[in-house]
Design a protein around this motif. Structure first.
Motif, PDB file in Angstrom:
ATOM      1  N   MET A   1      -9.836  13.222   8.895  1.00  0.00           N
ATOM      2  CA  MET A   1     -10.216  12.208   7.899  1.00  0.00           C
ATOM      3  C   MET A   1      -8.990  11.385   7.513  1.00  0.00           C
ATOM      4  O   MET A   1      -7.927  11.930   7.237  1.00  0.00           O
ATOM      5  N   ALA A   2      -9.125  10.050   7.498  1.00  0.00           N
ATOM      6  CA  ALA A   2      -8.009   9.182   7.159  1.00  0.00           C
ATOM      7  C   ALA A   2      -7.638   9.340   5.690  1.00  0.00           C
ATOM      8  O   ALA A   2      -8.488   9.636   4.837  1.00  0.00           O
ATOM      9  N   ASN A   3      -6.345   9.155   5.385  1.00  0.00           N
ATOM     10  CA  ASN A   3      -5.900   9.219   4.006  1.00  0.00           C
ATOM     11  C   ASN A   3      -6.538   8.101   3.199  1.00  0.00           C
ATOM     12  O   ASN A   3      -6.872   7.039   3.730  1.00  0.00           O
ATOM     13  N   SER A   4      -6.666   8.301   1.902  1.00  0.00           N
ATOM     14  CA  SER A   4      -7.247   7.283   1.034  1.00  0.00           C
ATOM     15  C   SER A   4      -6.253   6.169   0.730  1.00  0.00           C
ATOM     16  O   SER A   4      -6.623   5.162   0.130  1.00  0.00           O
ATOM     17  N   TYR A   5      -5.001   6.334   1.134  1.00  0.00           N
ATOM     18  CA  TYR A   5      -3.992   5.292   0.938  1.00  0.00           C
ATOM     19  C   TYR A   5      -2.917   5.425   2.009  1.00  0.00           C
ATOM     20  O   TYR A   5      -2.796   6.456   2.689  1.00  0.00           O
ATOM     21  N   PHE A   6      -2.133   4.350   2.178  1.00  0.00           N
ATOM     22  CA  PHE A   6      -0.988   4.361   3.081  1.00  0.00           C
ATOM     23  C   PHE A   6       0.187   3.807   2.293  1.00  0.00           C
ATOM     24  O   PHE A   6       0.140   2.674   1.802  1.00  0.00           O
ATOM     25  N   GLN A   7       1.235   4.597   2.158  1.00  0.00           N
ATOM     26  CA  GLN A   7       2.399   4.212   1.375  1.00  0.00           C
ATOM     27  C   GLN A   7       3.473   3.605   2.261  1.00  0.00           C
ATOM     28  O   GLN A   7       3.956   4.253   3.191  1.00  0.00           O
ATOM     29  N   PHE A   8       3.843   2.367   1.970  1.00  0.00           N
ATOM     30  CA  PHE A   8       4.958   1.700   2.637  1.00  0.00           C
ATOM     31  C   PHE A   8       6.172   1.729   1.706  1.00  0.00           C
ATOM     32  O   PHE A   8       6.083   2.180   0.569  1.00  0.00           O
ATOM     33  N   LYS A   9       7.292   1.244   2.178  1.00  0.00           N
ATOM     34  CA  LYS A   9       8.513   1.288   1.374  1.00  0.00           C
ATOM     35  C   LYS A   9       8.406   0.458   0.100  1.00  0.00           C
ATOM     36  O   LYS A   9       8.928   0.848  -0.946  1.00  0.00           O
ATOM     37  N   GLN A  10       7.740  -0.706   0.182  1.00  0.00           N
ATOM     38  CA  GLN A  10       7.698  -1.591  -0.973  1.00  0.00           C
ATOM     39  C   GLN A  10       6.301  -1.786  -1.561  1.00  0.00           C
ATOM     40  O   GLN A  10       6.155  -2.451  -2.582  1.00  0.00           O
ATOM     41  N   PHE A  11       5.288  -1.239  -0.934  1.00  0.00           N
ATOM     42  CA  PHE A  11       3.934  -1.396  -1.453  1.00  0.00           C
ATOM     43  C   PHE A  11       3.041  -0.274  -0.943  1.00  0.00           C
ATOM     44  O   PHE A  11       3.403   0.480  -0.037  1.00  0.00           O
ATOM     45  N   ARG A  12       1.867  -0.205  -1.545  1.00  0.00           N
ATOM     46  CA  ARG A  12       0.890   0.843  -1.217  1.00  0.00           C
ATOM     47  C   ARG A  12      -0.443   0.178  -0.873  1.00  0.00           C
ATOM     48  O   ARG A  12      -0.864  -0.762  -1.555  1.00  0.00           O
ATOM     49  N   VAL A  13      -1.089   0.686   0.155  1.00  0.00           N
ATOM     50  CA  VAL A  13      -2.392   0.157   0.565  1.00  0.00           C
ATOM     51  C   VAL A  13      -3.459   1.223   0.343  1.00  0.00           C
ATOM     52  O   VAL A  13      -3.500   2.226   1.059  1.00  0.00           O
ATOM     53  N   GLU A  14      -4.282   1.020  -0.666  1.00  0.00           N
ATOM     54  CA  GLU A  14      -5.456   1.865  -0.856  1.00  0.00           C
ATOM     55  C   GLU A  14      -6.490   1.454   0.185  1.00  0.00           C
ATOM     56  O   GLU A  14      -6.683   0.269   0.444  1.00  0.00           O
ATOM     57  N   GLN A  15      -7.176   2.441   0.789  1.00  0.00           N
ATOM     58  CA  GLN A  15      -8.081   2.106   1.884  1.00  0.00           C
ATOM     59  C   GLN A  15      -9.384   2.906   1.878  1.00  0.00           C
ATOM     60  O   GLN A  15     -10.115   2.924   2.872  1.00  0.00           O
ATOM     61  N   ASP A  16      -9.696   3.554   0.767  1.00  0.00           N
ATOM     62  CA  ASP A  16     -10.878   4.409   0.725  1.00  0.00           C
ATOM     63  C   ASP A  16     -12.190   3.641   0.796  1.00  0.00           C
ATOM     64  O   ASP A  16     -13.221   4.187   1.173  1.00  0.00           O
ATOM     65  N   LYS A  17     -12.171   2.333   0.448  1.00  0.00           N
ATOM     66  CA  LYS A  17     -13.402   1.549   0.434  1.00  0.00           C
ATOM     67  C   LYS A  17     -13.644   0.786   1.734  1.00  0.00           C
ATOM     68  O   LYS A  17     -14.702   0.183   1.908  1.00  0.00           O
ATOM     69  N   CYS A  18     -12.675   0.782   2.640  1.00  0.00           N
ATOM     70  CA  CYS A  18     -12.758  -0.027   3.855  1.00  0.00           C
ATOM     71  C   CYS A  18     -13.061   0.821   5.080  1.00  0.00           C
ATOM     72  O   CYS A  18     -12.486   1.898   5.265  1.00  0.00           O
ATOM     73  N   ALA A  19     -13.930   0.309   5.942  1.00  0.00           N
ATOM     74  CA  ALA A  19     -14.232   0.997   7.199  1.00  0.00           C
ATOM     75  C   ALA A  19     -13.013   0.995   8.117  1.00  0.00           C
ATOM     76  O   ALA A  19     -12.737   1.978   8.808  1.00  0.00           O
TER      77      ALA A  19
END
Length: 237
Positions: A1-19
């Motif tokens: 299962m993919a993580n609900s977010y992806f953490q980059f050095k300067q920002f964070r991408v929440e992704q739980d709502k996207c296919a």
């Protein structure tokens, strides 16, 4: 299962709502585009907002993003709002056609990681199919918009699998756009080419073709070229 977010050095991408989740080829695309001098950028099909955030990190441009999917719209808005560049990022929750009907601006850079796999087998996952599978008409909509709203010295950047990249190149000729550069993306050294990162301009010139492998021949270690491009983004570098 993919993580609900992806953490980059300067920002964070929440992704739980996207296919469509954050993936390696999209991250590579986000770093491979030349946006340093751009003042205005449009992201067609923003998804989580990943590409807009990546180009915001290394430019001072104002960035507009268009997204038609309601869940992705909500996700992108959230990711934009918590980023360091919230004041330069604007989401338009509508289709490209709707956006084109009222947009008065031209852009230095237009970029898109569009739904693709026009000529490929469909996934059994309906949500992924909705995000990936597109008829030829959508490519033409991108080209029509670009023809009308890209600055005459601007650039159109796309991430596509090789078969769709070839199709897009053929279609682009009808709109006065010329393939200027292709970066072929390989899974590993001596591996399979999985994506083309294409750059189009209105000026005709001999197309340059380069390549990059994500991993070394062992399929484990990242290549030096990949690390160089992602070092300002990935926490592991």
């Amino acid at each position: 299962m993919a993580n609900s977010y992806f953490q980059f050095k300067q920002f964070r991408v929440e992704q739980d709502k996207c296919a469509m989740k954050v993936c390696t080829d999209s991250c590579l695309f986000g770093t491979a585009m030349d946006v340093k001098e751009a003042k205005s950028i449009l992201d067609i099909g923003a998804g989580t907002g990943l590409l807009s955030l990546m180009v915001a990190q290394r430019s001072s441009a104002s960035i507009d993003a268009v997204e038609i999917n309601p869940e992705a719209q909500q996700q992108a808005k959230e990711n934009f709002s918590i980023s360091p560049w919230a004041d330069r990022l604007k989401l338009y929750p509508e289709s490209l056609q709707e956006f084109a009907a009222h947009n008065q601006q031209t852009y230095d850079v237009i970029l898109s990681n569009p739904p693709f796999f026009v000529s490929s087998l469909k996934s059994p996952d309906a949500a992924i199919n909705a995000a990936r599978h597109v008829e030829q008409v959508f490519f033409e909509e991108i080209l029509q918009f670009t023809q009308n709203h890209l600055d005459k010295t601007g650039k159109l950047h796309l991430l596509l699998p090789p078969p769709e990249a070839i199709l897009f190149q053929k279609l682009a000729q009808k709109y006065g756009l010329h393939l200027a550069h292709t970066l072929e993306v390989y899974t590993k050294v001596d591996g399979k080419c999985i994506r083309h990162i294409q750059t189009y301009t209105f000026e005709a010139s001999p197309a340059v073709v380069e390549s990059i492998a994500i991993r070394e021949i062992d399929g484990v270690a990242y290549t030096a070229a990949f690390v160089e491009l992602l070092k300002d983004y990935y926490l592991i570098f």
